[in-house]
Write an enzyme that holds these catalytic residues in place. Structure first.
Site, PDB file in Angstrom:
ATOM      1  N   HIS A  15       0.819  -1.216   0.000  1.00  0.00           N
ATOM      2  CA  HIS A  15       0.000   0.000   0.000  1.00  0.00           C
ATOM      3  C   HIS A  15       0.848   1.259   0.000  1.00  0.00           C
ATOM      4  CE1 HIS A  15      -3.221  -2.848   0.707  1.00  0.00           C
ATOM      5  NE2 HIS A  15      -3.919  -1.963   0.043  1.00  0.00           N
ATOM      6  N   ARG A  48     -10.636   4.115  -1.271  1.00  0.00           N
ATOM      7  CA  ARG A  48     -10.123   3.264  -0.177  1.00  0.00           C
ATOM      8  C   ARG A  48     -10.415   3.968   1.150  1.00  0.00           C
ATOM      9  NH1 ARG A  48      -5.840   1.959  -4.248  1.00  0.00           N
ATOM     10  NH2 ARG A  48      -5.498  -0.290  -4.178  1.00  0.00           N
ATOM     11  N   ARG A  61     -15.335   1.821  -0.954  1.00  0.00           N
ATOM     12  CA  ARG A  61     -15.048   0.503  -0.383  1.00  0.00           C
ATOM     13  C   ARG A  61     -15.095   0.616   1.129  1.00  0.00           C
ATOM     14  NH1 ARG A  61      -9.418  -2.402  -1.461  1.00  0.00           N
ATOM     15  NH2 ARG A  61      -8.609  -0.801  -0.059  1.00  0.00           N
ATOM     16  N   GLU A 103     -10.901 -10.942  -4.472  1.00  0.00           N
ATOM     17  CA  GLU A 103      -9.498 -10.808  -4.055  1.00  0.00           C
ATOM     18  C   GLU A 103      -8.910 -12.123  -3.590  1.00  0.00           C
ATOM     19  OE1 GLU A 103      -8.571  -6.693  -2.361  1.00  0.00           O
ATOM     20  OE2 GLU A 103     -10.315  -7.347  -1.229  1.00  0.00           O
ATOM     21  N   ASN A 133      -4.278  -7.064  -6.802  1.00  0.00           N
ATOM     22  CA  ASN A 133      -3.120  -7.008  -5.889  1.00  0.00           C
ATOM     23  C   ASN A 133      -3.216  -8.145  -4.877  1.00  0.00           C
ATOM     24  OD1 ASN A 133      -2.724  -4.608  -7.217  1.00  0.00           O
ATOM     25  ND2 ASN A 133      -3.596  -3.358  -5.594  1.00  0.00           N
ATOM     26  N   ASP A 134      -4.401  -8.281  -4.305  1.00  0.00           N
ATOM     27  CA  ASP A 134      -4.584  -9.365  -3.345  1.00  0.00           C
ATOM     28  C   ASP A 134      -4.830 -10.695  -4.035  1.00  0.00           C
ATOM     29  OD1 ASP A 134      -4.203  -8.382  -0.720  1.00  0.00           O
ATOM     30  OD2 ASP A 134      -6.004  -7.167  -0.950  1.00  0.00           O
ATOM     31  N   ARG A 149       2.529  -9.582  -0.535  1.00  0.00           N
ATOM     32  CA  ARG A 149       2.778  -8.461  -1.457  1.00  0.00           C
ATOM     33  C   ARG A 149       3.699  -7.400  -0.878  1.00  0.00           C
ATOM     34  NH1 ARG A 149      -3.309  -5.785  -1.487  1.00  0.00           N
ATOM     35  NH2 ARG A 149      -2.352  -3.861  -2.171  1.00  0.00           N
ATOM     36  N   CYS A 193      -9.689  -3.442 -10.299  1.00  0.00           N
ATOM     37  CA  CYS A 193      -9.261  -2.242  -9.562  1.00  0.00           C
ATOM     38  C   CYS A 193      -7.857  -2.384  -8.990  1.00  0.00           C
ATOM     39  CB  CYS A 193     -10.243  -1.907  -8.452  1.00  0.00           C
ATOM     40  SG  CYS A 193     -10.385  -3.197  -7.210  1.00  0.00           S
TER      41      CYS A 193
HETATM   42  C1  PEP Z   1      -6.444  -5.100  -4.604  1.00  0.00           C
HETATM   43  O1  PEP Z   1      -6.224  -5.924  -3.719  1.00  0.00           O
HETATM   44  O2  PEP Z   1      -6.172  -5.283  -5.800  1.00  0.00           O
HETATM   45  C2  PEP Z   1      -7.060  -3.808  -4.267  1.00  0.00           C
HETATM   46  C3  PEP Z   1      -7.430  -2.949  -5.188  1.00  0.00           C
HETATM   47  O3  PEP Z   1      -7.170  -3.491  -2.943  1.00  0.00           O
HETATM   48  P1  PEP Z   1      -5.919  -3.026  -2.077  1.00  0.00           P
HETATM   49  O4  PEP Z   1      -4.776  -2.790  -2.997  1.00  0.00           O
HETATM   50  O5  PEP Z   1      -6.322  -1.791  -1.355  1.00  0.00           O
HETATM   51  O6  PEP Z   1      -5.706  -4.198  -1.170  1.00  0.00           O
HETATM   52 MG    MG Z   2      -7.046  -5.634  -1.759  1.00  0.00          MG
END
Ligand code: PEP
Ligand code: MG
Length: 585
Positions: free
Chosen positions: A203, A310, A351, A451, A474-475, A485, A522
């Site tokens: 993040h 977020r 979210r 996710e 991402n997750d 990550r 996203c």
């Molecule tokens: C993701 O996990 O891709 C996402 C958009 O949420 P975050 O990056 O805030 O975990």
């Molecule tokens: Mg995420």
């Protein structure tokens, strides 16, 4: 002599500046520059703080002298004497003074900078007794910082601007930065940053991208190797940090900087161009934001809405801003309403709070996520469902904001049917409470993030219960490949184009097509221009990303023909080595 440190490239661009090395424990110290006219005032603040600490130590010493020897060991007297001596020490006091007079740092920043310089000198000492005196200096600095806290600041970031204009670029070097620390960058003087730890989709990296400042993370021991005030180049495109660059290198980077500015200007011309492929397919490009004020850059980049707000950033880093532990319903409502109104009638997807893992809340302990496997623990929707009154408060605030514009609510990390059922119960309860209170609220569309692999596999079921899905790659990548990550030691295995990831993506997008419901991406993949053709070929039409990436993705969309990309994407999907095909769409 110049040398390079390699890390992960996380945020585009190049910056050159003097290093400000900040120790992990001093991230919450205020960093701002004071104007020339305020230098004397800042030195006076420091003097008053020092006099206060001297008086305090003298008082303790006098008290200790009255105690029987058993309660007042000689070491205590000696320690107090050392502290008094250090307060008169030239290296320390002259050094701090120089940071204020020459660099115009505020007193707290000057103190921690000098502490860093002195600590390094202690580290190099052979004598273990002397080496350990470092702790005394640190303690003393803590005392002075505490004394300064009681002092009025008076000097605000506004005065920083003066020095910025004088052309003294500063870049931050730290072992680690939390996403909340980084948010403070928005008002700070730093033009880039380097951290020792962190992965590409941590993040911290994501916030850096949203700030659109050059950044390199995972640069291992950068914060030890780089010294206060070193000149460094941060190349956010290639993940390289050059320390003490030569003249030739500086020329080269200056050229690169100019190229970057020109490229942005060129892309800026696409702002009002509709995002449509060569074969006429409209593609929606929306912004990911962290705070309501980000609506402005989103509009400037030509976003047609906010695809991911977020909201957890409203809940983080509050103690350093002197705010209550959690925002109440009214504070949240005002923030959501500001984002909705800021987007001038375009949709905003909020979210619900996604804390845990690398986004911890401030203490108290019950909000702590300092567990063994935080990424697999009580985070995102799991946390919300375990804190029902907090969750209801957030839902009520979002529903109220929906009275002011088009709002969608998105739930992170959903995996179980039981969670889906509870979400619906909670929304009904929030509506019933607002009805009882006679408070106005509006309609919302409800979506889930995909996710975890379980959600991707069960996408058709999820689509029966939600109006839309948003794939958080991402997750999804982290959980599909079991790669943390934020852990730079395994970041080479974090692969967005792993066949398993692509297949989960493809089947989720296809599930949306079959039932005629919207599926968006996203995660950071949506803003990666190298992957735009593939995602278009897989049928994706909703791309959500940081505003700074929107125009570059739009350029790719405008050059794409999905009639050609669809069969090619099927070949990529069938391949065990998709990367080789992705390079040549
Ligand atoms: C993701 O996990 O891709 C996402 C958009 O949420 P975050 O990056 O805030 O975990
Ligand atoms: Mg995420």
């Amino acid at each position: 002599m110049s040398f390079a440190i390699h890390g992960q490239a996380v945020s585009r661009g190049v910056t050159v500046g003097r290093a400000v090395v900040v120790g992990a424990s001093h991230m919450d110290v205020r960093h701002y520059l004071v104007g020339e006219q305020d230098v004397e005032g800042e030195l006076a603040r420091l003097r008053r703080a020092r006099d206060g600490v001297i008086t305090e130590i003298e008082r303790v010493k006098a008290h200790v002298a009255t105690l029987p020897a058993v309660d007042a060991p000689a070491e205590l007297q000696a320690l107090l004497d050392v502290q008094l001596m250090l307060l008169q020490d030239q290296t320390m006091s002259e050094g701090v003074r120089n940071w204020i007079v020459e660099r115009r740092y505020n007193a707290e920043w000057a103190l921690t900078s000098q502490l860093d310089v002195v600590s390094r000198q202690f580290d190099e000492m052979e004598d273990p007794y002397l080496r350990e005196r470092k702790a005394d200096v640190s303690q003393l600095v803590e005392r002075l910082l505490a004394a300064l806290k009681g002092e009025a600041h008076g000097l605000e970031q506004a005065s920083s601007k003066a020095l910025e204009q004088e052309g003294v670029p500063l870049v931050l070097v730290a072992h680690d930065l939390s996403p909340a620390d980084l948010l403070q960058f928005k008002q700070s003087v730093f033009t880039g940053f380097v951290t020792d730890v962190g992965g590409k989709t941590s993040h911290t990296a994501i916030v850096a991208r949203s700030l659109d400042i050059p950044a390199v993370v995972g640069a291992r021991s950068a914060s030890h190797i780089i010294k206060q005030d070193d000149w460094i180049v941060i190349d956010g495109d290639s993940g390289v940090v050059v320390v003490d660059p030569s003249g030739i290198l500086l020329d080269e980077y200056a050229f690169k900087q100019r190229e970057g500015v020109l490229e942005r200007e060129r892309l800026g011309r696409l702002r009002n161009t509709p995002s449509v492929t060569l074969d006429g397919q409209p593609v929606e490009l929306m912004a990911n934001i962290e705070l309501p004020a980000d609506a402005e850059p989103a509009l400037a980049a030509g976003a047609v809405g906010v695809g991911l707000f977020r909201s957890e950033f409203l809940f983080m880093g509050r103690s350093s801003q002197g705010k209550s532990a959690l925002p109440d319903e009214q504070e949240q409502y005002e923030a959501y309403k500001a984002a909705v109104e800021g987007m001038l009638g375009m949709p905003v997807t909020i979210r619900t709070i996604d804390v845990g893992a690398d986004k911890p809340l401030d203490s108290p302990a019950r909000y702590s996520h300092d567990k063994l496997n935080p990424a697999l623990g009580l985070r995102a929707i799991r946390w919300s469902l375990s804190e029902p009154s907090m969750f209801i408060t957030q839902l009520k605030a979002i529903l109220r904001a929906a009275a002011h514009g088009r709002v969608n609510v998105l739930f992170p990390m959903v995996a179980h049917l039981s969670e889906i059922r509870q979400i619906h119960i909670m929304i009904d309860r929030a509506r019933a409470l607002l009805d009882n209170e006679g408070v106005l609220y509006g309609p919302v569309r409800i979506g889930a993030m995909v996710e975890v692999p379980a959600a991707a596999v069960m996408a058709p079921l999820f689509l029966e219960h939600f109006d839309f899905l948003s794939i958080g790659t991402n997750d999804l990548i982290q959980y599909t490949l079991a790669i943390d990550r934020v852990d730079e030691s395994v970041s080479h295995l974090y692969d967005a184009t792993h066949p398993a990831v692509l297949r989960l993506l493809a089947q989720t997008i296809e599930a949306g097509r079959v039932c005629g419901k919207e599926v968006a991406v996203c995660g950071e993949m949506a803003g990666d221009v190298a992957l735009t053709p593939l995602l278009l070929g897989l049928g994706l039409r909703h791309f959500l990303m940081h505003p700074s990436q929107i125009l570059a993705v739009k350029q790719q969309v405008l050059r794409s023909d999905t009639r050609r990309l669809v069969p090619w994407a099927q070949q990529v999907l069938a391949s065990n080595e998709p990367q080789t095909l992705i390079a040549n769409p």
